[in-house]
Design an enzyme around this catalytic site. Structure first.
Site, PDB file in Angstrom:
ATOM      1  N   ASP A   1      36.916  37.260  15.426  1.00  0.00           N
ATOM      2  CA  ASP A   1      36.585  38.665  15.660  1.00  0.00           C
ATOM      3  C   ASP A   1      35.340  38.707  16.548  1.00  0.00           C
ATOM      4  O   ASP A   1      35.101  37.757  17.289  1.00  0.00           O
ATOM      5  CB  ASP A   1      36.406  39.380  14.300  1.00  0.00           C
TER       6      ASP A   1
ATOM      7  N   HIS B   1      36.091  38.132  19.974  1.00  0.00           N
ATOM      8  CA  HIS B   1      36.329  39.456  20.551  1.00  0.00           C
ATOM      9  C   HIS B   1      35.139  39.950  21.357  1.00  0.00           C
ATOM     10  O   HIS B   1      35.047  41.125  21.683  1.00  0.00           O
ATOM     11  CB  HIS B   1      36.696  40.460  19.456  1.00  0.00           C
TER      12      HIS B   1
END
Ligand SMILES: *[C@@H]1O[C@H](CO)[C@@H](O)[C@H](O)[C@H]1NC(C)=O
Ligand SMILES: *[C@@H]1O[C@H](CO)[C@@H](O)[C@H](O)[C@H]1NC(C)=O
Ligand SMILES: *[C@@H]1O[C@H](CO)[C@@H](O)[C@H](O)[C@H]1NC(C)=O
Ligand SMILES: *[C@@H]1O[C@H](CO)[C@@H](O)[C@H](O)[C@H]1NC(C)=O
Ligand SMILES: *[C@@H]1O[C@H](CO)[C@@H](O)[C@H](O)[C@H]1NC(C)=O
Ligand SMILES: *[C@@H]1O[C@H](CO)[C@@H](O)[C@H](O)[C@H]1NC(C)=O
Length: 395
Positions: free
Chosen positions: A221, A244
């Site tokens: 993430d 991310h």
């Protein structure tokens, strides 16, 4: 002869002095509290007792965790509100491991949690939260998987330092800084699979004066996520990917929210990440804002969305009333951002219709997309550019 005796005498005196110094420095070794470095014996009580002893001493103290693997299967809270000392160093030369049965920690919010501590430094060490089985549960979309625990959290604390720590395979976030002041993070490594759900590297929020230097984050993430109420954040020399990207937000989750102010990210490299430098808010009313951000000297290597402001962030289109975001974004600088985009649209500013972005500034931004035309996309954004800007700016 006299000289030799004299010399010997000095050595002996020195040795005695040294032993006194060591004693008065308050070193608490977890082994002497019963911890077992065998990776199998539950050492929770030894860590709790070493913390209590350190906390109760009236001078600088060190909790020493020698080489070896220490099983800490359940959540541990290190509370500081009754500590006498304002200087505790956790010197970790070993690895702290969670249980491989994720159900044991799964319902706890945190694994190792420091609350209301002042002057705590963590030096070295590896945290292995054994998150892989929980990720598999979540990825299989099974119902009944617990949320999982953050590996290391500091809450309502001051003057914190984390230096040279490695965090492996967290169940949820790796490191969280919440409600803290004066936090210095250096030489931290985070490692989890690129497809591991919600394993943010370092999450900061409701805090003031946080610095993150020389950090390498590979995770599933955001590498760094910046929540509401973060003020005076400095991130320098960071490598991100897989992951991310570095993200301010998601903001506007709640109606009443504190703003994000004065954030600098310098010298970042993104390798194959989903995003590079991102600001995101839900399309909902909110009192939140983002003011004063500098993104300087970043390299993008095959990044899907290198530069993005997304004020219509709404995963799976759930819980988004058809409203513009209440979050006002202003004074964001992108200077000297180079590299390759994984998509044609390398710059995307999708700002709120009711609160357009203002003071968005692009200086020397050069992004390419294979051998094709690279594009920018703007909605509701005001600002200007200087130097070379490629793709041609739509600001
Ligand atoms: C700490 O406590 C010990 C004994 O209680 C005392 O002798 C010493 O002076 C104290 N040190 C400080 C720095 O207050
Ligand atoms: C912060 O804590 C460290 C120990 O971790 C201590 O040495 C230092 O003096 C503290 N700094 C301030 C400003 O309190
Ligand atoms: C950066 O951190 C790594 C550990 O992650 C360390 O080995 C290296 O010496 C650090 N470099 C600097 C310049 O601090
Ligand atoms: C912004 O934050 C940095 C630390 O990251 C600090 O040195 C600086 O003074 C802050 N600027 C303002 C205007 O508060
Ligand atoms: C560009 O925007 C910046 C920041 O908002 C501002 O300080 C600067 O004066 C602007 N430059 C021009 C040429 O408009
Ligand atoms: C852009 O880069 C060029 C060449 O590196 C440099 O001379 C110029 O000052 C930079 N401009 C800005 C606005 O950063």
């Amino acid at each position: 002869m006299v000289n030799v005796t004299n010399c010997l005498y000095r050595v002996v005196v020195l040795m005695i002095l040294q032993s006194l110094v060591v004693e008065s420095a308050f070193i608490y070794n977890v082994l002497s509290f019963g911890a077992k470095p065998n990776g199998a014996t539950d050492s929770t009580q030894a860590f709790v007792d070493a913390w209590s002893a350190a906390c109760a001493s009236n001078d600088s103290t060190t909790i020493s965790v020698p080489k070896g693997r220490y099983l800490l299967p359940s959540a541990i809270k290190f509370r500081g509100d009754k500590c006498k000392t304002l200087d505790i160093t956790f010197q970790i030369d070993g690895t702290l491991i969670a249980s491989s049965d994720y159900r044991i920690l799964g319902q706890a919010n945190n694994w190792l949690s420091f609350e209301r501590v002042t002057g705590v430094s963590i030096v070295g060490g590896t945290l292995d939260a054994k998150g892989t089985a929980l990720w598999a549960c979540k990825l299989a979309a099974s119902t009944g998987c617990p949320n999982g625990a953050t590996s290391l959290r500091f809450t309502n604390s001051k003057n914190i330092s984390i230096n040279g720590l490695t965090s492996l395979n967290s169940q949820m976030f790796h490191i969280v800084v919440n409600g803290c002041q004066d936090v210095y993070i250096r030489g931290v490594k985070v490692n989890a699979a690129g497809n591991s759900p919600n394993t943010d590297g370092i999450h900061v929020q409701l805090s003031r004066n946080v610095a993150i230097f020389n950090t390498s984050i590979k995770t599933g993430d955001d590498c760094v996520s910046i929540g509401p109420g973060m003020k005076d954040l400095w991130v320098e020399q960071i490598s991100c990917g897989p992951g991310h990207g570095i993200s301010i937000g998601s903001l506007a989750k709640d109606l009443e929210e504190e703003g994000v102010q004065n954030v600098t990210v310098r010298n970042a490299i993104f390798k194959g990440t989903q995003n590079g430098l991102r600001i995101k808010s839900w399309p909902r009313p909110s009192s939140g804002f983002v003011q004063g951000v500098q993104f300087i000297d970043a390299v993008m290597l095959n990044v899907q969305n290198p530069i993005v402001i997304d004020q219509k962030y709404c995963p799976r289109n759930i819980n988004c009333p058809a409203q513009a975001s209440g979050v006002k974004i202003s004074d964001v600088l992108y200077r000297n951002i180079q590299g390759t985009s994984g998509r044609a649209v390398a710059i995307k500013f999708d700002c709120s219709a009711t609160n357009p972005c203002s003071g968005i500034r692009l200086e020397n931004v050069s992004l390419t997309y294979r051998n094709q035309v690279v594009q920018s996309h703007c909605t509701n954004v005001n600002g200007n550019t200087s130097g070379i800007v490629q793709p041609n700016s739509c600001v």
